[in-house]
Design a protein around this motif. Sequence first.
Motif, PDB file in Angstrom:
ATOM      1  N   PRO A 166       0.815  -1.223   0.000  1.00 12.30           N
ATOM      2  CA  PRO A 166       0.000   0.000   0.000  1.00 12.30           C
ATOM      3  C   PRO A 166       0.850   1.275   0.000  1.00 12.30           C
ATOM      4  O   PRO A 166       0.494   2.257  -0.660  1.00 12.30           O
ATOM      5  N   PHE A 167       1.969   1.249   0.702  1.00 15.70           N
ATOM      6  CA  PHE A 167       2.825   2.443   0.746  1.00 15.70           C
ATOM      7  C   PHE A 167       3.524   2.681  -0.585  1.00 15.70           C
ATOM      8  O   PHE A 167       3.740   3.809  -1.004  1.00 15.70           O
ATOM      9  N   PHE A 172       3.456   5.981  -5.607  1.00 14.32           N
ATOM     10  CA  PHE A 172       3.205   5.989  -7.051  1.00 14.32           C
ATOM     11  C   PHE A 172       2.134   7.020  -7.418  1.00 14.32           C
ATOM     12  O   PHE A 172       2.270   7.754  -8.396  1.00 14.32           O
ATOM     13  N   TYR A 173       1.058   7.075  -6.627  1.00 18.67           N
ATOM     14  CA  TYR A 173      -0.043   7.988  -6.949  1.00 18.67           C
ATOM     15  C   TYR A 173       0.024   9.308  -6.157  1.00 18.67           C
ATOM     16  O   TYR A 173      -0.912  10.089  -6.205  1.00 18.67           O
ATOM     17  N   ASP A 174       1.100   9.490  -5.423  1.00 25.19           N
ATOM     18  CA  ASP A 174       1.261  10.689  -4.621  1.00 25.19           C
ATOM     19  C   ASP A 174       0.067  10.922  -3.678  1.00 25.19           C
ATOM     20  O   ASP A 174      -0.608  11.940  -3.717  1.00 25.19           O
ATOM     21  N   ILE A 175      -0.198   9.910  -2.865  1.00 23.60           N
ATOM     22  CA  ILE A 175      -1.296   9.949  -1.896  1.00 23.60           C
ATOM     23  C   ILE A 175      -0.683  10.027  -0.499  1.00 23.60           C
ATOM     24  O   ILE A 175       0.280   9.319  -0.204  1.00 23.60           O
ATOM     25  N   LYS A 176      -1.264  10.876   0.359  1.00 20.73           N
ATOM     26  CA  LYS A 176      -0.637  11.107   1.666  1.00 20.73           C
ATOM     27  C   LYS A 176      -1.109  10.169   2.767  1.00 20.73           C
ATOM     28  O   LYS A 176      -0.456  10.027   3.795  1.00 20.73           O
ATOM     29  N   ILE A 177      -2.307   9.607   2.602  1.00 24.35           N
ATOM     30  CA  ILE A 177      -2.810   8.777   3.707  1.00 24.35           C
ATOM     31  C   ILE A 177      -3.134   7.342   3.273  1.00 24.35           C
ATOM     32  O   ILE A 177      -3.745   7.100   2.238  1.00 24.35           O
ATOM     33  N   VAL A 178      -2.694   6.437   4.128  1.00 27.55           N
ATOM     34  CA  VAL A 178      -2.992   5.014   3.957  1.00 27.55           C
ATOM     35  C   VAL A 178      -3.855   4.640   5.162  1.00 27.55           C
ATOM     36  O   VAL A 178      -3.419   4.733   6.302  1.00 27.55           O
ATOM     37  N   PHE A 179      -5.117   4.249   4.867  1.00 24.80           N
ATOM     38  CA  PHE A 179      -6.077   4.048   5.955  1.00 24.80           C
ATOM     39  C   PHE A 179      -6.266   2.579   6.300  1.00 24.80           C
ATOM     40  O   PHE A 179      -6.905   1.834   5.560  1.00 24.80           O
TER      41      PHE A 179
END
Length: 384
Positions: A166-167, A172-179
């Motif tokens: 997930p990280f 890869f998608y420049d996302i800040k939160i992994v829930f």
Amino acid sequence: MKNRNIKEIYSLPSEVKFCKKCVISNQRPRIKFDNEGICSACRFSEYKNSSIDWIKREKELKKLCDENRKDNSQYDVIVPGSGGKDSNYVAHLLKHQYGMNPLIITWSPHIYTDIGRKNLTSMIDSGFDNVLVTPDGSIHRKMTKAAFVEMGDPFQPFIFGQYSAPFRYALFYDIKIVFYGEDGEVEYGGSMDFADRPSLKFNDFTKHRFSGVYPKSFENYNISSNELSKYGLNEDELAKLKSRKIEQHFFSYYKKWIPQENFYYASENTGFEVNPERTEGTFTKYASLDDKLDGFHYYLSYIKFGIGRSTSDAAHEIRDGNITREEGVELVRKFDGEFPKKYFKEFLDYCDIDESFFYEVIDSWRNKNLWDFKDNNWKLKYKI
Ligand SMILES: [Zn+2]
């Protein structure tokens, strides 16, 4: 095969005690018991049911979503999940109640069960984008065997992958939160110091998650360091995670975590279905259904800590008020430690081992502080 000193490896207390409110014992690693004989998971449960201001927490969730929402229909949150009830609940709420655009990352089970595969498809069909990450089967088999023998848990490679993939996609998608769903360290018994943490900052999760997780002995299983690295994050990825301030959040901090409610919600909204039959080793039908090998993870827990799947499940159900302690004790006595025979042959084939080797490994991980060999059989010395 060398005998492991389980008590020492996991720093377990010598004297076995059972919680007076639930059915868990003090042999669960990191759990704490107070002077009244109550475990930290039960104390946390009281805390979450009486002292947490859930309205305030939800406002924090809205704020977090507002800060991270992308308005151009790009993914803005990663939800690691398999199509199971908990991740479906989290992803569906994030999408429909909080206006986020989640991407669900699935790290493939070792061997899918039919119901697991079906639930993944239903989840996608209910309106989610999904990436199924399937590791090289030949390496995954070697890793699983190595983890079974060297770590006393064939499920470890899955756990590593489930945390790293997930990280990788967040980068890869420049996302800040992994829930993630629940914070296991508070829900199932760790330290109350973590009771109010919404997230793990980069520095907290790197030190125990991605460094030194593999015993040196994995090298004896023909696994190259390149192959190992797929299961963790490399230095370059770790540095990027830090500089971009990517965080792991726990949904259980923001919304009260009640697995049975998650189940009802996931059934209604994402087509989640339970196992038609009871899961071996426990009385439930709705948790951890995807992988034919996961019964062996719980069985090893029974061997190492005297805590089988039924004990863990009954403890949650008691804390959530679904059953009484007496009912829980009955269920533990009835199902705990039941051997996962349904997929035994598949497990042996998967790891490329035979039955006698399997039992040699099991006995090397047997906690001699908890087990006695009597009448040609291993028996638990302490029972609830
Ligand atoms: Zn308890």
